[in-house]
Design an enzyme around this catalytic site. Structure first.
Site, mmCIF file in Angstrom:
data_model
loop_
_atom_site.group_PDB
_atom_site.id
_atom_site.type_symbol
_atom_site.label_atom_id
_atom_site.label_comp_id
_atom_site.label_asym_id
_atom_site.label_seq_id
_atom_site.Cartn_x
_atom_site.Cartn_y
_atom_site.Cartn_z
ATOM 1 C CB CYS A 1 -3.657 -8.340 19.838
ATOM 2 S SG CYS A 1 -2.499 -7.162 19.114
ATOM 3 C CG HIS B 1 -0.428 -0.080 2.530
ATOM 4 N ND1 HIS B 1 0.492 0.822 2.994
ATOM 5 C CD2 HIS B 1 -0.647 -0.949 3.552
ATOM 6 C CE1 HIS B 1 0.802 0.530 4.253
ATOM 7 N NE2 HIS B 1 0.141 -0.550 4.610
ATOM 8 C CB CYS C 1 2.049 -8.659 17.158
ATOM 9 S SG CYS C 1 0.728 -7.460 17.315
ATOM 10 C CG HIS D 1 -3.331 -7.943 15.036
ATOM 11 N ND1 HIS D 1 -2.114 -7.727 15.651
ATOM 12 C CD2 HIS D 1 -3.093 -7.925 13.702
ATOM 13 C CE1 HIS D 1 -1.185 -7.590 14.717
ATOM 14 N NE2 HIS D 1 -1.742 -7.699 13.538
ATOM 15 C CG HIS E 1 4.225 -1.412 2.301
ATOM 16 N ND1 HIS E 1 2.943 -1.842 2.035
ATOM 17 C CD2 HIS E 1 4.608 -2.056 3.421
ATOM 18 C CE1 HIS E 1 2.581 -2.717 2.953
ATOM 19 N NE2 HIS E 1 3.564 -2.867 3.813
ATOM 20 C CB CYS F 1 -0.603 -11.009 19.178
ATOM 21 S SG CYS F 1 -1.489 -10.549 17.655
ATOM 22 C CE LYS G 1 2.266 -5.540 10.472
ATOM 23 N NZ LYS G 1 3.610 -6.112 10.490
ATOM 24 C CE LYS H 1 0.318 2.458 11.226
ATOM 25 N NZ LYS H 1 0.617 1.211 11.894
HETATM 26 ZN ZN LIG Z 1 -1.424 -8.257 17.481
#
Ligand SMILES: [Zn+2]
Length: 526
Positions: free
Chosen positions: A155, A21, A133, A158, A24, A130, A308, A305
């Site tokens: 998390c 995206h 992560c 997530h 990156h 997680c 990902k 933001k």
């Molecule tokens: Zn996570």
């Protein structure tokens, strides 16, 4: 050209499972512009990017897609990541994959050295983990689940349930490095930048560091721990090492000495890994720490933001298909102060494309070249006597070139562009005030007309050189149209730190027609 100081710059390596995206692409473009600048200035430059391919999540997605993790990574590198670099015109010197043999063997060498020197020990580890992560979560990032995950710990990033993992792990004695890291931040204020990032890191380390679990035994997709092949190396420990394995650590010591240490450009969300864990690892191995770790801000789209994990990503091709790669490169570096968060909007992109690139820079180039064609049959005129207004333009060019170089060295890319743009603005004003079309009406003004157009042409020459790291395609076209390729040689060979010196464009060169550098963009039909 490789005669100057060594300059080695890196991007983070792409997590291969992500979809590319604009976040990156932003990191890549920033590092690429800085690398191109140093390369063209004659510094011994090396730019590195690559892919991060190990870890449990990649193993899981590969399995879910009915393939092996290596084949899965191969596919993503070929179909997604290398094409991204082409889309935004990145001139990287190397591309490392954490599945490269050169990387894996050097990771093992590094690990064995730390083990032999007593920096690694085995212990029991139990914590909430997680998968998204790929890490055991600190208390601050564990929250209570809601909706379907009511009653579970999830998390914070997530919003998915955490797994309680207990395993024998190898640990890195990171706690040994708390004091040395604090001393490093103190002695070298530039080591972590910008300042806000530096302060956060110092506060974090002051609380004291824990030892870091650096191996996993619950899955096997990773670099094997050399003295215990029932364990693979924790993905972050593995991934960080790419910055040294790519330039020959453990394999080609002379190249390693030539390149290392590096300047790391990273998103601020992964700054802590680079500013804390990474230098501690290097200290343990007796290696130099990086030259600098610079954390850039987040791109916000509609206030959120780009990440990902949340699917707000915009594919870079959505922008480049319409505006081209040069405009992509220019826009993000000009519109956002490097190091701070910035908002992306299509309206702002369109407005800057039209005002700054098409009307400001593109039209200036087309008009000046068209007037030289019309009034001097395309032959670059000789300047006669300079007046104060001509000398003022020369001074603007000189100052802009010096300021831009200073800004690039400080990674203030937006400031460098603002400095270079003073040339665009001043030259446009100069043409308006000097009225070459009026001078052309009276043959008695021929000498003055020649001086004005020569001054404008040599200003365009400086602009082409200074903007070539940012707008490689447009400046190449301009360089050809100025006739400079024939007289001065290739644009990328022009010494960038001398761009501000005046009277470099040889009189008598021949200009040729310049098509619009930034063509008008018709609004898409819905
Ligand atoms: Zn996570």
């Amino acid at each position: 050209m490789a005669s100057g100081n060594s300059f080695y710059i890196t991007t983070p390596i792409f997590y291969v499972n992500d979809a590319p995206h604009i976040g990156h692409a932003y990191t890549e473009v920033a590092a690429d512009v800085v690398a191109r600048w140093h390369r063209q200035a004659g510094d011994d430059t090396w730019s590195l990017t690559g892919t991060d391919e190990h870890g449990e999540k990649i193993l899981r997605t590969a399995t879910a897609n009915g393939t092996t993790p290596k084949k899965w990574a191969d596919k993503l590198v070929t179909e997604a990541w290398k094409p991204l670099l082409e889309t935004i015109n990145i001139a990287n010197d190397d591309f490392i994959r954490t599945t490269d043999e050169r990387h894996e063997s050097s990771v093992q060498l590094f690990l064995q050295r730390l083990y032999d020197d007593g920096y690694i020990y085995s212990g029991e580890y139990e914590a909430l983990y997680c998968v998204g992560c790929e890490e055991f979560k600190p208390q601050s990032e564990i929250v209570n689940g809601t909706g379907p995950f009511e009653g579970q710990k999830v998390c914070a990033i997530h919003s998915k349930p955490l797994e309680l993992l207990k395993e024998k792990n190898y640990f890195f004695r990171m706690s040994d490095f708390t004091e040395r890291l604090l001393a490093l931040y103190e002695e070298r204020p530039d080591f972590v930048q910008p300042e806000s990032a530096r302060n956060e890191v110092i506060q974090f380390v002051r609380q004291g560091l824990s030892d870091l679990s650096i191996s996993r035994s619950s899955f096997d997709w990773g670099v094997k721990v050399p003295w215990d092949d029932s364990h693979v190396v924790y993905v972050w420990f593995d991934a960080l090492l790419n910055y040294i394995t790519a330039v020959g650590y453990g394999q080609d010591e002379s190249n390693f000495d030539r390149r290392w240490p590096a300047t790391h450009i990273v998103g601020k969300d992964i700054l802590r890994f680079h500013a804390v864990i990474w230098p501690a690892m290097l200290m343990a191995a007796g290696l130099e720490v990086p030259k600098q770790v610079f954390g850039h801000g987040w791109l916000l789209v509609g206030g959120e933001k780009m990440s990902k994990s949340k699917l707000t990503g915009i594919a870079p091709t959505e922008i480049t298909d319409t505006f081209g790669s040069d405009a992509f490169r220019y826009y993000f570096l000009r519109a956002i102060a490097f190091g701070q968060d910035g908002s992306f909007s299509w309206e702002d992109l369109s407005a800057r494309y039209q005002a700054e690139l098409a009307n400001g820079f593109g039209n200036l180039a087309s008009r000046v070249i068209a007037m030289v064609t019309k009034y001097f049959d395309g032959v670059v005129p000789a300047p006669a006597e300079y007046t104060d207004v001509d000398l003022a333009i020369q001074a603007v060019v000189q100052k802009a070139a010096e300021d831009a170089d200073r800004s690039i060295n400080a990674l203030a890319i937006h400031d460098a562009l603002a400095s270079i743009w003073t040339i665009v603005d001043e030259l446009n004003g100069y043409i308006t005030d000097s009225e070459p079309w009026a001078l052309a009406k009276d043959p008695a003004n021929a000498a003055r007309l020649g001086t004005v157009l020569y001054t404008a042409l040599d200003g365009l020459r400086a602009l082409a050189v200074l903007l070539s790291p940012v707008l490689p395609q447009a400046t190449d076209k301009l360089w050809e149209a100025l006739g400079a390729a024939a007289t001065l040689g290739a644009l990328v060979d022009q010494p960038l730190r001398e761009a501000g010196r005046f009277e470099q464009l040889p009189e008598g060169s021949t200009v040729s027609a310049l098509q619009a550098l930034f063509p008008r963009i018709e609004p898409a039909v819905a």
